[in-house]
Scaffold this motif. Structure first.
Motif, PDB file in Angstrom:
ATOM      1  N   UNK A  14       0.715  -1.125   0.088  1.00 53.64           N
ATOM      2  CA  UNK A  14      -0.022  -0.117   0.033  1.00 53.64           C
ATOM      3  C   UNK A  14       0.876   1.127  -0.062  1.00 53.64           C
ATOM      4  N   UNK A  15       1.789   1.273   0.684  1.00 56.79           N
ATOM      5  CA  UNK A  15       2.826   2.565   0.808  1.00 56.79           C
ATOM      6  C   UNK A  15       3.385   2.820  -0.604  1.00 56.79           C
ATOM      7  N   UNK A  16       3.714   1.365  -1.130  1.00 59.70           N
ATOM      8  CA  UNK A  16       4.597   1.474  -2.661  1.00 59.70           C
ATOM      9  C   UNK A  16       3.519   2.187  -3.435  1.00 59.70           C
ATOM     10  N   UNK A  17       2.403   1.976  -3.424  1.00 61.94           N
ATOM     11  CA  UNK A  17       1.260   2.306  -4.078  1.00 61.94           C
ATOM     12  C   UNK A  17       1.015   3.906  -3.959  1.00 61.94           C
ATOM     13  N   UNK A  18       1.107   4.290  -2.740  1.00 57.12           N
ATOM     14  CA  UNK A  18       0.826   5.644  -2.419  1.00 57.12           C
ATOM     15  C   UNK A  18       1.990   6.388  -3.035  1.00 57.12           C
ATOM     16  N   UNK A  19       3.175   6.083  -2.954  1.00 59.46           N
ATOM     17  CA  UNK A  19       4.374   6.552  -3.448  1.00 59.46           C
ATOM     18  C   UNK A  19       4.227   6.469  -4.966  1.00 59.46           C
ATOM     19  N   UNK A  20       3.720   5.574  -5.653  1.00 59.35           N
ATOM     20  CA  UNK A  20       3.664   5.275  -7.071  1.00 59.35           C
ATOM     21  C   UNK A  20       2.592   6.496  -7.460  1.00 59.35           C
ATOM     22  N   UNK A  21       1.575   6.594  -6.760  1.00 61.36           N
ATOM     23  CA  UNK A  21       0.532   7.624  -7.243  1.00 61.36           C
ATOM     24  C   UNK A  21       1.025   8.872  -7.084  1.00 61.36           C
ATOM     25  N   UNK A  22       1.654   9.264  -6.021  1.00 63.85           N
ATOM     26  CA  UNK A  22       2.403  10.499  -6.039  1.00 63.85           C
ATOM     27  C   UNK A  22       3.277  10.868  -6.884  1.00 63.85           C
ATOM     28  N   UNK A 152     -13.607 -11.201  15.802  1.00 65.28           N
ATOM     29  CA  UNK A 152     -13.484  -9.661  15.595  1.00 65.28           C
ATOM     30  C   UNK A 152     -12.455  -9.340  14.493  1.00 65.28           C
ATOM     31  N   UNK A 153     -11.217  -9.986  14.869  1.00 68.85           N
ATOM     32  CA  UNK A 153     -10.003  -9.679  13.947  1.00 68.85           C
ATOM     33  C   UNK A 153     -10.233 -10.064  12.710  1.00 68.85           C
ATOM     34  N   UNK A 154     -10.773 -11.256  12.329  1.00 71.82           N
ATOM     35  CA  UNK A 154     -11.037 -11.683  11.080  1.00 71.82           C
ATOM     36  C   UNK A 154     -12.153 -10.781  10.648  1.00 71.82           C
ATOM     37  N   UNK A 155     -13.099 -10.256  11.229  1.00 69.81           N
ATOM     38  CA  UNK A 155     -14.297  -9.631  10.534  1.00 69.81           C
ATOM     39  C   UNK A 155     -13.298  -8.170   9.959  1.00 69.81           C
ATOM     40  N   UNK A 156     -12.432  -7.643  11.007  1.00 67.65           N
ATOM     41  CA  UNK A 156     -11.845  -6.294  10.556  1.00 67.65           C
ATOM     42  C   UNK A 156     -11.016  -6.518   9.280  1.00 67.65           C
ATOM     43  N   UNK A 157     -10.379  -7.697   9.419  1.00 71.15           N
ATOM     44  CA  UNK A 157      -9.499  -8.001   8.163  1.00 71.15           C
ATOM     45  C   UNK A 157     -10.274  -8.259   6.944  1.00 71.15           C
ATOM     46  N   UNK A 158     -11.469  -8.602   6.981  1.00 73.03           N
ATOM     47  CA  UNK A 158     -12.427  -8.800   5.798  1.00 73.03           C
ATOM     48  C   UNK A 158     -12.718  -7.353   5.213  1.00 73.03           C
ATOM     49  N   UNK A 159     -13.260  -6.743   6.242  1.00 68.91           N
ATOM     50  CA  UNK A 159     -13.345  -5.240   5.695  1.00 68.91           C
ATOM     51  C   UNK A 159     -12.333  -4.451   5.167  1.00 68.91           C
ATOM     52  N   UNK A 160     -11.176  -4.593   5.797  1.00 73.82           N
ATOM     53  CA  UNK A 160     -10.087  -4.050   5.084  1.00 73.82           C
ATOM     54  C   UNK A 160      -9.550  -4.283   3.637  1.00 73.82           C
ATOM     55  N   UNK A 161      -9.881  -5.881   3.598  1.00 70.52           N
ATOM     56  CA  UNK A 161      -9.437  -6.513   2.275  1.00 70.52           C
ATOM     57  C   UNK A 161     -10.275  -5.921   1.420  1.00 70.52           C
ATOM     58  N   UNK A 162     -11.776  -5.627   1.565  1.00 73.71           N
ATOM     59  CA  UNK A 162     -12.911  -5.355   0.860  1.00 73.71           C
ATOM     60  C   UNK A 162     -12.491  -3.781   0.418  1.00 73.71           C
ATOM     61  N   UNK A 163     -12.220  -3.077   1.336  1.00 75.58           N
ATOM     62  CA  UNK A 163     -11.663  -1.527   1.199  1.00 75.58           C
ATOM     63  C   UNK A 163     -10.503  -1.577   0.184  1.00 75.58           C
ATOM     64  N   UNK A 164      -9.492  -2.300   0.541  1.00 70.82           N
ATOM     65  CA  UNK A 164      -8.355  -2.329  -0.413  1.00 70.82           C
ATOM     66  C   UNK A 164      -8.682  -2.794  -1.814  1.00 70.82           C
ATOM     67  N   UNK A 165      -9.622  -3.847  -2.025  1.00 73.08           N
ATOM     68  CA  UNK A 165      -9.974  -4.167  -3.095  1.00 73.08           C
ATOM     69  C   UNK A 165     -10.705  -3.092  -3.928  1.00 73.08           C
ATOM     70  N   UNK A 167      -9.913   0.106  -3.731  1.00 73.52           N
ATOM     71  CA  UNK A 167      -9.094   1.150  -4.153  1.00 73.52           C
ATOM     72  C   UNK A 167      -8.263   0.414  -5.270  1.00 73.52           C
ATOM     73  N   UNK A 168      -8.385  -0.839  -5.619  1.00 76.53           N
ATOM     74  CA  UNK A 168      -7.586  -1.230  -6.720  1.00 76.53           C
ATOM     75  C   UNK A 168      -6.087  -2.056  -6.085  1.00 76.53           C
ATOM     76  N   UNK A 169      -6.113  -2.008  -4.936  1.00 77.03           N
ATOM     77  CA  UNK A 169      -4.736  -2.649  -4.173  1.00 77.03           C
ATOM     78  C   UNK A 169      -5.137  -4.381  -4.297  1.00 77.03           C
ATOM     79  N   UNK A 170      -3.859  -4.910  -4.972  1.00 75.94           N
ATOM     80  CA  UNK A 170      -4.073  -6.146  -4.981  1.00 75.94           C
ATOM     81  C   UNK A 170      -3.731  -7.003  -3.470  1.00 75.94           C
ATOM     82  N   UNK A 171      -4.882  -7.904  -3.339  1.00 79.68           N
ATOM     83  CA  UNK A 171      -4.671  -8.311  -2.021  1.00 79.68           C
ATOM     84  C   UNK A 171      -4.618  -9.894  -2.044  1.00 79.68           C
TER      85      UNK A 171
END
Length: 173
Positions: A14-22, A152-165, A167-171
């Motif tokens: 994600x950080x690499x993608x932010x740098x690339x976008x910048x 709870x952690x698995x739920x947060x992980x799934x939500x984060x994965x969806x959000x990253x998806x 945004x076009x981040x390969x997960x």
């Protein structure tokens, strides 16, 4: 639940993608400035050509008008109109596609800027997820992790994965 290494890998990605976008935004802004400078140069050239054309069409332009009773002066307004129309046609022909290209690039820069901001907003959540996963893995090894915390952690992980998806981040799985 993803391991801490997987989440750290995703964080780095994600950080690499932010740098690339910048970097892309900076490059597109530079390209936009160059195209704008080219347009201004073309406009100056076309404007100068139109002025010359108008002077050729009406050599008395800018000179004090002679009072010849009105009927002695030739009517050369059609020449003025042709010169102006020709200059406008040249201007439109030269700038039409470039202006559209500039607008398209500006839209792309704005979209990249929005994606960069979304990724930046997501970084703290991703960091928290890595820390929680690491902590939970150590608790799980010592037998202190509860099923509720894991869920709870698995739920947060799934939500984060969806959000990253979104945004076009390969997960990875």
């Amino acid at each position: 639940v993803g391991t801490a290494a997987e989440l750290e890998s995703k964080l780095a990605q994600t950080r690499e993608q932010v740098e690339w976008v910048e970097e892309m935004i900076v490059a597109k802004q530079q390209q936009h400035r160059e195209i704008k400078a080219q347009h201004e140069k073309k406009i100056r050239g076309i404007t100068q050509a139109a002025r010359k054309s108008r002077l050729k069409a009406d050599p008395t332009r800018g000179a004090a008008p002679l009072d010849l009773g009105g009927s002695m002066e030739p009517d050369n307004s059609w020449m003025k109109n042709q010169a102006v129309e020709g200059a406008l046609a040249q201007l439109e022909e030269a700038l039409g596609p470039k202006l559209q290209e500039c607008a398209d690039e500006k839209e792309m820069v704005l979209a990249l800027e929005a994606k960069r901001q979304a990724l930046r907003n997501l970084l703290p959540t991703l960091c928290d997820q890595v820390v929680l996963s690491s902590h939970l893995v150590s608790q799980k090894k010592s037998g202190q992790a509860s099923a509720a915390k894991v869920a709870e952690l698995m739920q947060k992980h799934a939500e984060l994965k969806t959000t990253l998806g979104e945004l076009g981040v390969l997960v990875g799985e």
